[in-house]
Design an enzyme around this catalytic site. Structure first.
Site, PDB file in Angstrom:
ATOM      1  N   ARG A 172       6.209   9.025  -3.939  1.00 22.47           N
ATOM      2  CA  ARG A 172       6.294   8.819  -2.490  1.00 22.47           C
ATOM      3  C   ARG A 172       7.299   7.697  -2.220  1.00 22.47           C
ATOM      4  NH1 ARG A 172       3.791   5.684   1.553  1.00 22.47           N
ATOM      5  NH2 ARG A 172       3.387   6.819   3.489  1.00 22.47           N
ATOM      6  N   LYS A 203       8.179  -1.998  -2.409  1.00 16.92           N
ATOM      7  CA  LYS A 203       7.016  -2.862  -2.188  1.00 16.92           C
ATOM      8  C   LYS A 203       7.224  -4.270  -2.735  1.00 16.92           C
ATOM      9  CE  LYS A 203       3.439   0.625  -1.519  1.00 16.92           C
ATOM     10  NZ  LYS A 203       2.152   1.199  -1.985  1.00 16.92           N
TER      11      LYS A 203
END
Length: 286
Positions: free
Chosen positions: A266, A231
């Site tokens: 995740r 991210k």
């Protein structure tokens, strides 16, 4: 202190064991056109099945399949298209791998119902029941675990200067509210997994504080899921504009979260993250 252990019901009389000193790896499968990390997109059913096979071979504990991008600025996908992208691949993965744990990344009750019918095991709701609270009733009916994530706003606008007068308190209040909502729909707390929602309506300082203070979410007595893979916060901290260059930063956060006892990570890269987690666990168990 002895690690927390959890046993969640799955459909079709199975169970999902979490905790107990082991961090589980959830592999990301995106049947989308515009997820932020291009390499995670699997446009065809055949490509999705091949990626699922690869992740399971690399040691993924859970497959998380989504068909609607939730990156900043993204737009919703029609329910019919989401089902079209998800149901056939879930049915085929279940046929080929009866013991695989399949999670569906959706905010829609009707999509969740169709996917559970096709063979999925759990529901992952990035809206925390904010878009369709009936998703909790679907989870309850199927005895499926439900991931409730925190998100401020909606994906299209969530990164437009989000502010928190008191970040951790606001997240705690949010989770209490959404847990009560889930219970009102028949979904017991014992079937819920909490996700603080890194990158969803949060600045870098918010994401880093959540990571630093993971232990505060233990007050709920529930399993935790963290999603930070490749991210933008990693990109800004390490000055890496391209998601393709953020693997090392992702592995550092996986090691940190494993050391904190987070139950599910995740991630896009199953093999690499699993190795990092196993090394941390070996140190902690020695």
């Amino acid at each position: 202190m002895r690690p927390l252990s959890f046993s969640l019901s799955l459909p079709r009389r199975r169970r999902l064991s979490l905790g107990g000193g082991r961090t589980r790896i959830m592999g990301i499968l995106n049947r989308t056109e515009d997820s932020f990390y291009g390499a995670s997109r699997v446009h065809s059913e055949e490509a999705c099945l091949a990626r699922a096979e690869e992740m399971l071979a690399q040691g993924a504990d859970i497959l998380d399949i989504g068909a609607e991008s939730t990156r900043p600025g993204s737009e919703p996908v029609p329910e019919a298209l989401e089902k079209e992208r998800l149901v056939p691949v879930i049915r085929e993965i279940r046929r080929r791998h009866p013991e695989a744990v399949i999670s569906v990344d959706t905010t829609k009750a009707a999509v969740g119902e169709a996917c559970l019918e096709a063979g999925a095991d759990m529901l992952n709701d990035i809206s925390g029941l904010g878009f369709d609270s009936d998703l909790a009733a679907v989870a309850a009916r199927w005895q499926a675990p439900l991931v409730l994530m925190h998100m401020k706003g909606i994906p299209r606008t969530m990164q437009e200067n989000p502010e928190y007068p008191n970040l951790m308190e606001e997240l705690s209040e949010y989770f209490e509210e959404r847990l009560s909502l889930a219970e009102s729909k028949g979904c017991p707390r014992s079937q819920v997994i909490l996700d603080p929602g890194l990158g969803f309506g949060k600045k870098d300082c918010h994401n880093l504080r959540i990571l630093r203070e993971i232990a505060r979410f233990r007050s709920f007595g529930l399993p935790l899921l963290m999603g930070y893979s490749r991210k933008s916060t990693i990109g800004r901290v390490l000055d890496l504009p391209r998601p393709e260059d953020r693997l090392e930063g992702t592995l550092a956060l996986s090691a940190w979260c494993a050391a904190q006892g987070v139950e599910i990570l995740r991630v896009h890269d199953v093999r690499e993250n699993l190795r990092a987690v196993r090394m941390i666990q070996a140190v902690m168990e020695s």
